[in-house]
Design a protein around this motif. Sequence first.
Motif, PDB file in Angstrom:
ATOM      1  N   THR A 235      51.535  27.491  25.186  1.00  0.00           N
ATOM      2  CA  THR A 235      52.324  27.217  26.389  1.00  0.00           C
ATOM      3  C   THR A 235      51.686  27.871  27.610  1.00  0.00           C
ATOM      4  N   ALA A 236      51.280  29.128  27.486  1.00  0.00           N
ATOM      5  CA  ALA A 236      50.631  29.820  28.600  1.00  0.00           C
ATOM      6  C   ALA A 236      49.337  29.112  28.988  1.00  0.00           C
ATOM      7  N   ALA A 237      48.564  28.657  28.016  1.00  0.00           N
ATOM      8  CA  ALA A 237      47.320  27.942  28.301  1.00  0.00           C
ATOM      9  C   ALA A 237      47.611  26.648  29.052  1.00  0.00           C
ATOM     10  N   TRP A 238      48.645  25.937  28.656  1.00  0.00           N
ATOM     11  CA  TRP A 238      49.016  24.696  29.330  1.00  0.00           C
ATOM     12  C   TRP A 238      49.426  24.976  30.774  1.00  0.00           C
ATOM     13  N   TYR A 239      50.238  26.021  30.976  1.00  0.00           N
ATOM     14  CA  TYR A 239      50.673  26.381  32.335  1.00  0.00           C
ATOM     15  C   TYR A 239      49.470  26.759  33.193  1.00  0.00           C
ATOM     16  N   ARG A 240      48.515  27.492  32.630  1.00  0.00           N
ATOM     17  CA  ARG A 240      47.311  27.851  33.385  1.00  0.00           C
ATOM     18  C   ARG A 240      46.514  26.608  33.763  1.00  0.00           C
ATOM     19  N   ALA A 241      46.331  25.713  32.802  1.00  0.00           N
ATOM     20  CA  ALA A 241      45.576  24.478  33.051  1.00  0.00           C
ATOM     21  C   ALA A 241      46.263  23.620  34.122  1.00  0.00           C
ATOM     22  N   ALA A 242      47.583  23.667  34.169  1.00  0.00           N
ATOM     23  CA  ALA A 242      48.339  22.892  35.161  1.00  0.00           C
ATOM     24  C   ALA A 242      48.406  23.604  36.511  1.00  0.00           C
ATOM     25  N   GLY A 243      47.874  24.840  36.565  1.00  0.00           N
ATOM     26  CA  GLY A 243      47.884  25.586  37.811  1.00  0.00           C
ATOM     27  C   GLY A 243      49.191  26.316  38.095  1.00  0.00           C
ATOM     28  N   TRP A 244      50.033  26.460  37.100  1.00  0.00           N
ATOM     29  CA  TRP A 244      51.326  27.110  37.288  1.00  0.00           C
ATOM     30  C   TRP A 244      51.258  28.608  37.013  1.00  0.00           C
ATOM     31  N   LEU A 245      50.200  29.059  36.348  1.00  0.00           N
ATOM     32  CA  LEU A 245      49.957  30.488  36.095  1.00  0.00           C
ATOM     33  C   LEU A 245      48.531  30.797  36.480  1.00  0.00           C
ATOM     34  N   ARG A 246      48.299  32.038  36.821  1.00  0.00           N
ATOM     35  CA  ARG A 246      46.925  32.464  37.125  1.00  0.00           C
ATOM     36  C   ARG A 246      46.347  33.192  35.949  1.00  0.00           C
TER      37      ARG A 246
END
Length: 67
Positions: free
Chosen positions: A56-67
Amino acid sequence: SLWARLGGPTPGPTLGLTLGKAREVLHRDWSVAAEELLAARVYRSRIDLAQGLRDTAAWYRAAGWLR
């Protein structure tokens, strides 16, 4: 939000976490007593919690929602 009304910078995408949502997530009905858990023979998750959180964290990072 109060911050936006005060002229603060607009944050990036949010998950919509409000006090009401926090109360909902933390409500006691979201838990179950150990004796009420389904047996592993009835249901077993295909992805364990740790892997699910990493994915989930990897997906959020890839989507630009997490740094």
